[in-house]
Scaffold this motif. Structure first.
Motif, PDB file in Angstrom:
ATOM      1  N   THR A 195       0.863  -1.174   0.000  1.00  0.00           N
ATOM      2  CA  THR A 195       0.000   0.000   0.000  1.00  0.00           C
ATOM      3  C   THR A 195       0.900   1.223   0.000  1.00  0.00           C
ATOM      4  O   THR A 195       2.123   1.107   0.124  1.00  0.00           O
ATOM      5  CB  THR A 195      -0.959  -0.007   1.209  1.00  0.00           C
ATOM      6  N   GLU A 196       0.301   2.403  -0.178  1.00  0.00           N
ATOM      7  CA  GLU A 196       1.091   3.628  -0.313  1.00  0.00           C
ATOM      8  C   GLU A 196       0.559   4.657   0.669  1.00  0.00           C
ATOM      9  O   GLU A 196      -0.635   4.918   0.718  1.00  0.00           O
ATOM     10  CB  GLU A 196       0.976   4.142  -1.756  1.00  0.00           C
ATOM     11  N   MET A 197       1.450   5.234   1.470  1.00  0.00           N
ATOM     12  CA  MET A 197       1.020   6.079   2.579  1.00  0.00           C
ATOM     13  C   MET A 197       0.426   7.411   2.111  1.00  0.00           C
ATOM     14  O   MET A 197      -0.601   7.857   2.625  1.00  0.00           O
ATOM     15  CB  MET A 197       2.215   6.350   3.509  1.00  0.00           C
ATOM     16  N   THR A 198       1.060   8.060   1.129  1.00  0.00           N
ATOM     17  CA  THR A 198       0.608   9.397   0.724  1.00  0.00           C
ATOM     18  C   THR A 198      -0.421   9.364  -0.397  1.00  0.00           C
ATOM     19  O   THR A 198      -1.081  10.369  -0.662  1.00  0.00           O
ATOM     20  CB  THR A 198       1.809  10.261   0.289  1.00  0.00           C
ATOM     21  N   GLU A 199      -0.521   8.213  -1.087  1.00  0.00           N
ATOM     22  CA  GLU A 199      -1.501   8.062  -2.166  1.00  0.00           C
ATOM     23  C   GLU A 199      -2.303   6.783  -1.908  1.00  0.00           C
ATOM     24  O   GLU A 199      -2.375   5.890  -2.743  1.00  0.00           O
ATOM     25  CB  GLU A 199      -0.800   8.005  -3.524  1.00  0.00           C
ATOM     26  N   HIS A 200      -2.929   6.742  -0.761  1.00  0.00           N
ATOM     27  CA  HIS A 200      -3.526   5.506  -0.263  1.00  0.00           C
ATOM     28  C   HIS A 200      -4.660   4.983  -1.137  1.00  0.00           C
ATOM     29  O   HIS A 200      -4.934   3.789  -1.159  1.00  0.00           O
ATOM     30  CB  HIS A 200      -4.033   5.713   1.165  1.00  0.00           C
ATOM     31  N   ILE A 217       2.297  -4.532  -7.169  1.00  0.00           N
ATOM     32  CA  ILE A 217       0.905  -4.085  -7.157  1.00  0.00           C
ATOM     33  C   ILE A 217       0.731  -3.173  -5.945  1.00  0.00           C
ATOM     34  O   ILE A 217       1.024  -3.572  -4.815  1.00  0.00           O
ATOM     35  CB  ILE A 217      -0.069  -5.279  -7.064  1.00  0.00           C
ATOM     36  N   ILE A 218       0.257  -1.941  -6.184  1.00  0.00           N
ATOM     37  CA  ILE A 218       0.118  -0.954  -5.118  1.00  0.00           C
ATOM     38  C   ILE A 218      -1.359  -0.601  -4.925  1.00  0.00           C
ATOM     39  O   ILE A 218      -2.054  -0.265  -5.884  1.00  0.00           O
ATOM     40  CB  ILE A 218       0.909   0.332  -5.444  1.00  0.00           C
ATOM     41  N   ASN A 219      -1.819  -0.700  -3.697  1.00  0.00           N
ATOM     42  CA  ASN A 219      -3.197  -0.327  -3.331  1.00  0.00           C
ATOM     43  C   ASN A 219      -4.244  -1.162  -4.073  1.00  0.00           C
ATOM     44  O   ASN A 219      -5.166  -0.626  -4.702  1.00  0.00           O
ATOM     45  CB  ASN A 219      -3.448   1.163  -3.595  1.00  0.00           C
ATOM     46  N   SER A 220      -4.108  -2.462  -3.966  1.00  0.00           N
ATOM     47  CA  SER A 220      -5.083  -3.343  -4.630  1.00  0.00           C
ATOM     48  C   SER A 220      -6.490  -3.152  -4.068  1.00  0.00           C
ATOM     49  O   SER A 220      -7.478  -3.481  -4.732  1.00  0.00           O
ATOM     50  CB  SER A 220      -4.652  -4.802  -4.494  1.00  0.00           C
ATOM     51  N   HIS A 221      -6.579  -2.615  -2.860  1.00  0.00           N
ATOM     52  CA  HIS A 221      -7.894  -2.385  -2.246  1.00  0.00           C
ATOM     53  C   HIS A 221      -8.670  -1.278  -2.940  1.00  0.00           C
ATOM     54  O   HIS A 221      -9.884  -1.165  -2.767  1.00  0.00           O
ATOM     55  CB  HIS A 221      -7.713  -1.991  -0.767  1.00  0.00           C
ATOM     56  N   ALA A 222      -7.965  -0.469  -3.748  1.00  0.00           N
ATOM     57  CA  ALA A 222      -8.560   0.777  -4.256  1.00  0.00           C
ATOM     58  C   ALA A 222      -9.132   0.657  -5.656  1.00  0.00           C
ATOM     59  O   ALA A 222      -9.502   1.671  -6.252  1.00  0.00           O
ATOM     60  CB  ALA A 222      -7.516   1.893  -4.217  1.00  0.00           C
ATOM     61  N   THR A 223      -9.233  -0.564  -6.179  1.00  0.00           N
ATOM     62  CA  THR A 223      -9.717  -0.700  -7.555  1.00  0.00           C
ATOM     63  C   THR A 223     -10.454  -2.012  -7.748  1.00  0.00           C
ATOM     64  O   THR A 223     -10.589  -2.812  -6.820  1.00  0.00           O
ATOM     65  CB  THR A 223      -8.540  -0.566  -8.548  1.00  0.00           C
ATOM     66  N   SER A 224     -10.901  -2.253  -8.967  1.00  0.00           N
ATOM     67  CA  SER A 224     -11.688  -3.453  -9.274  1.00  0.00           C
ATOM     68  C   SER A 224     -10.792  -4.638  -9.590  1.00  0.00           C
ATOM     69  O   SER A 224      -9.600  -4.480  -9.898  1.00  0.00           O
ATOM     70  CB  SER A 224     -12.605  -3.181 -10.468  1.00  0.00           C
ATOM     71  N   VAL A 225     -11.366  -5.817  -9.558  1.00  0.00           N
ATOM     72  CA  VAL A 225     -10.600  -7.021  -9.873  1.00  0.00           C
ATOM     73  C   VAL A 225     -10.158  -7.011 -11.333  1.00  0.00           C
ATOM     74  O   VAL A 225      -9.087  -7.530 -11.674  1.00  0.00           O
ATOM     75  CB  VAL A 225     -11.396  -8.302  -9.558  1.00  0.00           C
ATOM     76  N   GLU A 226     -10.950  -6.397 -12.213  1.00  0.00           N
ATOM     77  CA  GLU A 226     -10.590  -6.347 -13.632  1.00  0.00           C
ATOM     78  C   GLU A 226      -9.341  -5.496 -13.847  1.00  0.00           C
ATOM     79  O   GLU A 226      -8.469  -5.841 -14.651  1.00  0.00           O
ATOM     80  CB  GLU A 226     -11.748  -5.804 -14.474  1.00  0.00           C
ATOM     81  N   VAL A 227      -9.243  -4.385 -13.142  1.00  0.00           N
ATOM     82  CA  VAL A 227      -8.061  -3.519 -13.254  1.00  0.00           C
ATOM     83  C   VAL A 227      -6.828  -4.247 -12.739  1.00  0.00           C
ATOM     84  O   VAL A 227      -5.744  -4.158 -13.341  1.00  0.00           O
ATOM     85  CB  VAL A 227      -8.283  -2.193 -12.487  1.00  0.00           C
TER      86      VAL A 227
END
Length: 347
Positions: A195-200, A217-227
């Motif tokens: 994950t990324e602290m300043t661009e979470h 892979i950065i911030n997998s929580h922030a997008t869809s499975v397709e992305v």
């Protein structure tokens, strides 16, 4: 044979030709390490004694570790320093294999991110095993020039959820396209989740020249499975390109010309011509993958994302100018790009 062209054709997901690139890369690494340990000196002898403790499968797996392989790029100007660093990695790898005590793990080999040797070699059997995911161990990630470098481990609350998500996505890639999964499995030595602290809340991904197979892979929580699916394939294509370069010639005849800035016809971002050349392969592979998904999938989200991507990629190839490549690009690579571009004439 034009290996760049053959690789482009393999991104149509109809054959296994990308495997030969990875096998040649393996031979390149073997040649380099054998040259390094061929001299009769004390460091070489100690290094050989450590390597002799690995069986053939372990040894072949060891040299593909991205941080080990990186030592063989370039001219090896300081051979003694290369040997000393190899010694550290060899000690660490043997410790990871439980062939030496843990106190010899000088390089902090990632316990949760390295392929077990028997899951790693021969290359073609990698498709039978999950990708090696690293989310719990510290790995040194090179700095990225686009920002987003304040990386940290996933929180305890999200760790298992995100690991499970990535595993499911990889399984889905294999269901949708066996050939795409083959490239992903071969082209990923370690998939690092951060994950990324300043661009979470900003998803991104990365791969690194000289560290073929280290994909991020950065911030997998922030997008869809397709992305995420798209990104895993995206970075694997880059990593196989990085395996191709040492044995079939640098992408650009003169490195200074690869830094010229241009606008991506796919994203409108400002990138350099080196990025643009690689992007042609990445977008071509993704175009063919999502074209297949549109036909074969029964998932509404996959089909919707696929249609959007196919349209975006087609438009990008039609707008692509080859001017930045004139007189600068590796001749074989340019022929491959011309082949891919020709697929979009009239579309």
């Amino acid at each position: 044979m034009n290996a760049y062209l053959e690789f482009a054709k393999s991104l149509e997901w109809k054959n296994d030709v990308s495997l030969f690139i990875c096998e040649e890369y393996q031979s390149f690494l073997l040649g380099k390490i054998n040259a390094v340990i061929s001299s009769q000196d004390e460091i070489s002898e100690e290094l050989k004694s450590l390597l002799d403790q690995m069986d053939e499968t372990e040894f072949h797996s060891f040299i593909r570790i991205p941080f080990v392989a990186k030592l063989f790029y370039g001219n090896l100007k300081n051979e003694e320093n290369t040997k000393l660093r190899l010694l550290e990695y060899a000690f660490s790898y043997l410790s990871w294999l439980n062939k030496l005590p843990s106190k010899y793990d000088f390089k902090n080999i990632p316990a949760d991110g390295l392929r077990r040797a028997n899951n790693s070699m021969p290359l073609e059997q990698r498709v039978n095993y999950p990708l090696p995911l690293s989310a719990k161990s510290s790995i040194k990630i090179p700095g990225m020039n686009r920002g987003g470098n304040d990386l940290c481990m996933l929180s305890f609350n999200t760790l298992e959820t995100e690991l499970s998500k990535i595993t499911s996505i990889c399984q889905r890639i294999s269901e949708l396209s066996e050939k795409t999964w083959e490239l992903v499995a071969i082209g990923t030595e370690c998939l690092v989740l951060r994950t990324e602290m300043t661009e979470h809340d900003r998803f991104s991904s990365a791969s690194f020249r000289g560290l073929a197979g280290l994909n991020l892979i950065i911030n997998s929580h922030a997008t869809s499975v397709e992305v995420i699916m798209d990104a895993i394939i995206h970075e694997a294509i880059h990593s196989v390109l990085y395996q191709l370069e040492p044995t079939h010639g640098a992408f650009f005849i003169d490195d200074t010309t690869s830094a010229a800035l241009v606008q991506s016809p796919w994203t409108s971002n400002t990138i350099n011509t080196d990025n643009l050349a690689q992007a042609c392969f990445v977008w071509y592979g993704l175009f063919n993958f999502w074209s297949k998904v549109i036909i074969d999938s029964d998932d509404v989200n996959e089909i919707s994302f696929g249609k959007y991507n196919v349209n975006k990629i087609s438009n990008g190839f039609r707008k692509l100018s080859l001017m930045p490549f004139n007189n600068h690009l590796n001749t074989d690579m340019k022929k491959a790009i011309l082949y891919m571009v020709s697929m979009f004439y009239g579309k």
